[in-house]
Scaffold this motif. Structure first.
Motif, PDB file in Angstrom:
ATOM      1  N   UNK A  32     -63.872  46.450  14.272  1.00 12.00           N
ATOM      2  CA  UNK A  32     -65.224  46.749  13.818  1.00 12.00           C
ATOM      3  C   UNK A  32     -65.178  46.910  12.292  1.00 12.00           C
ATOM      4  N   UNK A  33     -66.044  46.171  11.600  1.00 11.57           N
ATOM      5  CA  UNK A  33     -65.952  46.059  10.144  1.00 11.57           C
ATOM      6  C   UNK A  33     -67.253  46.497   9.470  1.00 11.57           C
ATOM      7  N   UNK A  34     -67.096  47.324   8.439  1.00 15.01           N
ATOM      8  CA  UNK A  34     -68.209  47.648   7.549  1.00 15.01           C
ATOM      9  C   UNK A  34     -67.886  47.097   6.174  1.00 15.01           C
ATOM     10  N   UNK A  35     -68.756  46.245   5.651  1.00 17.79           N
ATOM     11  CA  UNK A  35     -68.578  45.707   4.307  1.00 17.79           C
ATOM     12  C   UNK A  35     -69.617  46.351   3.399  1.00 17.79           C
ATOM     13  N   UNK A  36     -69.134  46.922   2.297  1.00 18.56           N
ATOM     14  CA  UNK A  36     -70.025  47.618   1.358  1.00 18.56           C
ATOM     15  C   UNK A  36     -70.161  46.831   0.068  1.00 18.56           C
ATOM     16  N   UNK A  37     -71.399  46.437  -0.220  1.00 17.35           N
ATOM     17  CA  UNK A  37     -71.674  45.649  -1.421  1.00 17.35           C
ATOM     18  C   UNK A  37     -72.094  46.528  -2.603  1.00 17.35           C
ATOM     19  N   UNK A  38     -72.577  47.722  -2.303  1.00 15.34           N
ATOM     20  CA  UNK A  38     -72.961  48.666  -3.356  1.00 15.34           C
ATOM     21  C   UNK A  38     -72.866  50.077  -2.802  1.00 15.34           C
ATOM     22  N   UNK A  46     -71.435  53.903  13.393  1.00 13.94           N
ATOM     23  CA  UNK A  46     -70.941  52.573  13.750  1.00 13.94           C
ATOM     24  C   UNK A  46     -69.437  52.554  13.991  1.00 13.94           C
ATOM     25  N   UNK A  47     -68.739  53.590  13.542  1.00 13.04           N
ATOM     26  CA  UNK A  47     -67.300  53.757  13.753  1.00 13.04           C
ATOM     27  C   UNK A  47     -66.480  52.521  13.350  1.00 13.04           C
ATOM     28  N   UNK A  48     -66.603  52.091  12.094  1.00  8.65           N
ATOM     29  CA  UNK A  48     -65.803  50.944  11.661  1.00  8.65           C
ATOM     30  C   UNK A  48     -64.311  51.276  11.633  1.00  8.65           C
ATOM     31  N   UNK A  49     -63.508  50.304  11.979  1.00  6.20           N
ATOM     32  CA  UNK A  49     -62.050  50.434  11.894  1.00  6.20           C
ATOM     33  C   UNK A  49     -61.515  49.869  10.582  1.00  6.20           C
ATOM     34  N   UNK A  50     -62.343  49.069   9.923  1.00  8.24           N
ATOM     35  CA  UNK A  50     -61.996  48.455   8.651  1.00  8.24           C
ATOM     36  C   UNK A  50     -63.203  48.567   7.731  1.00  8.24           C
ATOM     37  N   UNK A  51     -62.984  49.130   6.545  1.00  8.39           N
ATOM     38  CA  UNK A  51     -64.033  49.214   5.526  1.00  8.39           C
ATOM     39  C   UNK A  51     -63.593  48.374   4.337  1.00  8.39           C
ATOM     40  N   UNK A  52     -64.358  47.342   4.046  1.00  7.30           N
ATOM     41  CA  UNK A  52     -64.090  46.484   2.893  1.00  7.30           C
ATOM     42  C   UNK A  52     -65.221  46.627   1.897  1.00  7.30           C
ATOM     43  N   UNK A 103     -63.808  57.645   0.650  1.00  5.95           N
ATOM     44  CA  UNK A 103     -63.182  58.692   1.448  1.00  5.95           C
ATOM     45  C   UNK A 103     -63.650  60.090   1.052  1.00  5.95           C
ATOM     46  N   UNK A 104     -64.287  60.198  -0.107  1.00  5.72           N
ATOM     47  CA  UNK A 104     -64.824  61.497  -0.531  1.00  5.72           C
ATOM     48  C   UNK A 104     -66.140  61.829   0.162  1.00  5.72           C
ATOM     49  N   UNK A 105     -66.715  60.861   0.857  1.00  8.48           N
ATOM     50  CA  UNK A 105     -67.962  61.107   1.577  1.00  8.48           C
ATOM     51  C   UNK A 105     -67.674  61.929   2.840  1.00  8.48           C
ATOM     52  N   UNK A 106     -68.575  62.807   3.138  1.00 10.70           N
ATOM     53  CA  UNK A 106     -68.383  63.685   4.296  1.00 10.70           C
ATOM     54  C   UNK A 106     -68.228  62.873   5.583  1.00 10.70           C
ATOM     55  N   UNK A 107     -67.177  63.156   6.308  1.00 15.81           N
ATOM     56  CA  UNK A 107     -66.949  62.530   7.601  1.00 15.81           C
ATOM     57  C   UNK A 107     -66.172  61.233   7.556  1.00 15.81           C
ATOM     58  N   UNK A 108     -66.069  60.586   6.391  1.00 12.78           N
ATOM     59  CA  UNK A 108     -65.430  59.277   6.316  1.00 12.78           C
ATOM     60  C   UNK A 108     -63.918  59.325   6.559  1.00 12.78           C
ATOM     61  N   UNK A 109     -63.192  60.345   6.058  1.00 10.89           N
ATOM     62  CA  UNK A 109     -61.745  60.364   6.347  1.00 10.89           C
ATOM     63  C   UNK A 109     -61.436  60.372   7.841  1.00 10.89           C
ATOM     64  N   UNK A 110     -62.300  61.004   8.633  1.00 15.84           N
ATOM     65  CA  UNK A 110     -62.055  61.087  10.076  1.00 15.84           C
ATOM     66  C   UNK A 110     -62.138  59.736  10.767  1.00 15.84           C
ATOM     67  N   UNK A 111     -62.740  58.746  10.107  1.00 17.22           N
ATOM     68  CA  UNK A 111     -62.786  57.403  10.698  1.00 17.22           C
ATOM     69  C   UNK A 111     -61.397  56.794  10.788  1.00 17.22           C
TER      70      UNK A 111
END
Length: 272
Positions: free
Chosen positions: A146-152, A198-204, A218-226
């Motif tokens: 499961x992938x989340x791609x962040x453009x901004x 969405x519980x992504x396993x990969x964040x690009x 990773x400084x966002x709340x909850x993101x390290x737990x992913x």
């Protein structure tokens, strides 16, 4: 609107990087009179050609200074500047594609404009062969990450349609595949809560004009737990819908997806 001369345009102003790349690849670089300052490929273009605009910004006077007989632009962002060129009596060519098929269509169209149709078909064949090679190799993935791609990053903007298509071609599941189809870009805004759900396993990420910084994500709340794998993708390799997105961006993304799935592209029979 395009030129009507038998030889085609001889002084082309390119306001986006992908048209520069394609014209060089077609052997029509001598016809380029000016380029965007954001042009990256091919590298020699930055040394050989006059820089006449940014991507979101540009002055009509600087474009007209290179005496173009055709101005090529991309997206609704550049449409007003192209309209100004039209009003000044210069022919324009506007692309607004959002898909990998659109990249092929763009290459063919430019081939017709500069009368390099055989070279254009050869380039399209190479690009489509690369896509087929990745798609075939991706069938061997142990699972589809499961992938989340962040453009901004402010606000969070998910990847545009061709990036979503690339993720899926490379064997991933784009967690915002439906949102990716929206435009303009503000319509692709998502919330941190939606990403977490969405519980992504990969964040690009490829932050337009900036370096993607995983530590800020990773400084966002909850993101390290992913516990998601983080991967930076060079903006120049993925954010422009041209050959680079397929020859470079697709390869980067497939490599990240394969590693997230516990393997490598090479182990799956793909050698870039």
């Amino acid at each position: 609107m395009t030129t009507t001369t038998l030889q085609g345009p001889q002084r082309i102003a390119c306001l986006s990087t992908e048209s520069v790349d394609v014209l060089y690849r077609l052997g029509a670089q001598d016809r380029i009179a000016g380029i965007s300052g954001f042009t990256v490929y091919p590298p020699q273009a930055r040394e050989e050609k006059t820089k006449i605009s940014g991507f979101k910004t540009g002055k009509l006077e600087r474009i007209l200074d290179v005496q173009p007989d055709l101005v090529i632009g991309f997206s609704e962002v550049q449409r007003p500047l192209l309209d100004a060129c039209l009003e000044a009596g210069v022919d324009v060519l506007w692309f607004n594609h959002r898909s990998l098929a659109g990249v092929s269509d763009m290459v063919r169209h430019l081939g017709q404009v500069v009368q390099r149709t055989e070279a254009a078909e050869a380039l399209v064949a190479d690009l489509e062969a690369r896509q087929a090679q990745v798609a075939q190799a991706a069938q061997g993935l142990p699972f589809k990450p499961r992938v989340y791609f962040e453009e901004w990053h402010s606000p969070l903007i998910c990847g545009i349609a061709w990036i979503s298509e690339i993720i899926q071609l490379a064997g991933g599941i784009d967690v915002f595949a439906n949102t990716a189809q929206r435009f303009p870009s503000r319509e692709r805004a998502v919330t941190p809560e939606q990403v977490l759900a969405a519980e992504p396993q990969l964040i690009m990420g490829a932050w337009c004009g900036q370096r993607f910084e995983p530590e800020k994500v990773l400084a966002r709340e909850g993101f390290p737990a992913l516990n998601a794998l983080m991967q930076d993708i060079p903006s120049s390799d993925i954010l422009s819908p041209g050959p680079a997105a397929i020859e470079r961006g697709l390869v980067h993304i497939f490599d990240a997806i394969a590693r997230c799935a516990g393997t490598t592209p090479q182990a799956l029979g793909f050698d870039a």
